[in-house]
Design an enzyme around this catalytic site. Sequence first.
Site, PDB file in Angstrom:
ATOM      1  N   HIS A 122      -2.954 -12.311  -1.931  1.00 23.93           N
ATOM      2  CA  HIS A 122      -3.165 -12.586  -3.350  1.00 23.93           C
ATOM      3  C   HIS A 122      -4.630 -12.493  -3.747  1.00 23.93           C
ATOM      4  O   HIS A 122      -4.981 -12.791  -4.882  1.00 23.93           O
ATOM      5  CB  HIS A 122      -2.704 -14.021  -3.649  1.00 23.93           C
ATOM      6  CG  HIS A 122      -3.682 -15.012  -3.126  1.00 23.93           C
ATOM      7  ND1 HIS A 122      -3.679 -15.403  -1.815  1.00 23.93           N
ATOM      8  CD2 HIS A 122      -4.761 -15.605  -3.697  1.00 23.93           C
ATOM      9  CE1 HIS A 122      -4.705 -16.213  -1.621  1.00 23.93           C
ATOM     10  NE2 HIS A 122      -5.369 -16.356  -2.731  1.00 23.93           N
ATOM     11  N   ILE A 133      -1.678  -2.272   7.817  1.00 23.01           N
ATOM     12  CA  ILE A 133      -1.727  -3.354   6.829  1.00 23.01           C
ATOM     13  C   ILE A 133      -2.991  -3.204   5.983  1.00 23.01           C
ATOM     14  O   ILE A 133      -4.054  -2.888   6.491  1.00 23.01           O
ATOM     15  CB  ILE A 133      -1.734  -4.728   7.532  1.00 23.01           C
ATOM     16  CG1 ILE A 133      -0.422  -4.911   8.294  1.00 23.01           C
ATOM     17  CG2 ILE A 133      -1.939  -5.859   6.549  1.00 23.01           C
ATOM     18  CD1 ILE A 133      -0.443  -6.079   9.250  1.00 23.01           C
ATOM     19  N   THR A 165       0.828  -1.210   0.000  1.00 20.18           N
ATOM     20  CA  THR A 165       0.000   0.000   0.000  1.00 20.18           C
ATOM     21  C   THR A 165       0.859   1.255   0.000  1.00 20.18           C
ATOM     22  O   THR A 165       0.519   2.251  -0.641  1.00 20.18           O
ATOM     23  CB  THR A 165      -0.940  -0.004   1.222  1.00 20.18           C
ATOM     24  OG1 THR A 165      -1.711  -1.200   1.184  1.00 20.18           O
ATOM     25  CG2 THR A 165      -1.878   1.176   1.198  1.00 20.18           C
TER      26      THR A 165
END
Length: 586
Positions: free
Chosen positions: A80, A38, A19
Amino acid sequence: MKIRQPIVVVLGHVDHGKTSVLDRIRKTTVSKREAGGITQHIGASEVPAEVIKRICGDALKKMKVELKIPGLLFIDTPGHEAFTNLRQRGGSMADMAVLIVDVAQGFQPQTLEAIGILKEYKTPFIVALNKIDLVDGWHNSKEVCFPKALVKQREDVKERLDEKLYQVVGKLHELGFEAERFDRVSDHSKQLAIVPLSAKTGEGIMELLMLLAGLSQKYLENRLKTEVKGKGKANILEVKEERGLGTTIDVILYDGTIRKNDLIVFATEKGGSHTKIRALLKPKPLDEMRDPRQKFDSVEEAHAACGVKIYAPGLDGALAGTAIRIVDESEVEGLKREMAKEVKSILVSRDYAGVIVKADTVGSVEALRRMLEKENIAVKKAGIGHVNKRDVNEAAAVKNEDAFLGVILAFNVRSLQDALEEAEVKKIPIMNSSVIYTLIEEYKSWRAEEERKEREEAYKKLVAPAKIKVLDDHCFRASKPCIVGVEVLGGRLKPHVRLLGESGESIGEVKEIQDEGKSLEEAGEGMKVAVSISEAVFEKDLGFGDKLLTDVPKEHVFEWREKYASMLSEIDKELLDEIMRRKRER
């Protein structure tokens, strides 16, 4: 036909800076507002060509890159998930990927998982070696251009960075990829480019954008062509409840156009379904679909490639990781059947023994199944949702057929209380992880340990097949007990087993095995040891050069062949045949 934006997926291990890299491009601070820093949700960001030109400046001119693409569409994802939700038959909708690797931590489990998935789906990618500002002695040069930033570093700092970079090059080589620092790459069609960068200082971000734009234009031009006025094709990234709207779907449109009031067909666990679009909500350029600064723009239509939110009645059963299609009335039923068939091919239920797989999305199920099949691990059932009591009972039925497959592999889902209670009673392992790579490794480790335990159990209770040869001039005692030197020709010889002489008669029991005066629990193929044999008399029951076999009882032979066949080598199988033959000839 027009050229659309390449769809770019950002992958990497937790906390490696997925990010933060996008934040540096977007000039926003999404990651700072999220729990633990996160990425928690799936999102998409459009980066227009004008922004790429502004960031890359003269470097584009120097490389003689003329931007033809309208921009880049970044998918930002934890792990993913977004990548697998961009699945389509035979591959992925993602045109390129950026694999973020922390320069200090190197390859971690999710890094390996990401590479495995990219390799499986044949998606080209660039490695972003992030956090170079943390290399000992690194000086923040205030440069966005990596080569200019590097020139301003001390020689020892350059060497440290190179050392870290070539550790990554070495690891990629082990995994089957040739890689090099981006400015040392001689052929982009054969070598992976590694871009050292810092999301914190901005160094190297320019080269990352330039490579993504340049390489996608050069190698993916045909793939990026889109029929602007054609019927829209998209994939569902996430199904969300929105206050005031109800169930909505976040989709990535990769071909054609989607309009308000269009009829769409989508997949559910029960089959295909259809509805009419009530509203289209599209994020502004450089804004985040999952966390916008301002409200979404309500639009009449959207063109590929873009991220768009769809509101329509009846979306409750929509599945993340499946396609949506714009259709005419006449096409609805045919496409619903086609989608139902595709979902059924992924969410399988089979007659043969295999592990039970549960995951959060269709994309996750498919990725996990593909990676399990690569490891030759059979899958009996694959489904979406939390682990329930029925899953445990199915695993218990499998366990009766094959103890090593009676397990449940749960990816990104939890186990319901009744499932946990049933699993405890029936001793069914439930393995949970948010990393496919880790989940598969955990299963393989568990299986190896269970097989080891079974081997131990088998060798404790069953007489193992073995063949020994009495060595010339190695009789140390003729009887009471007879002690001779032998070579193990095959199998495993253990104390307290009886031996068959060449005539097929039982000649006595192995009391002890020694090697240079030390007692052994067993002797394997190729070993030369001394054995003491009770009841046997040298020259009467055995002699130099004689080949003796362990006396495996008939019921033990049956158990070896029926229950423990997988543990037997070809030599073991031949020895069992020879033992039975010698007994018959007696």
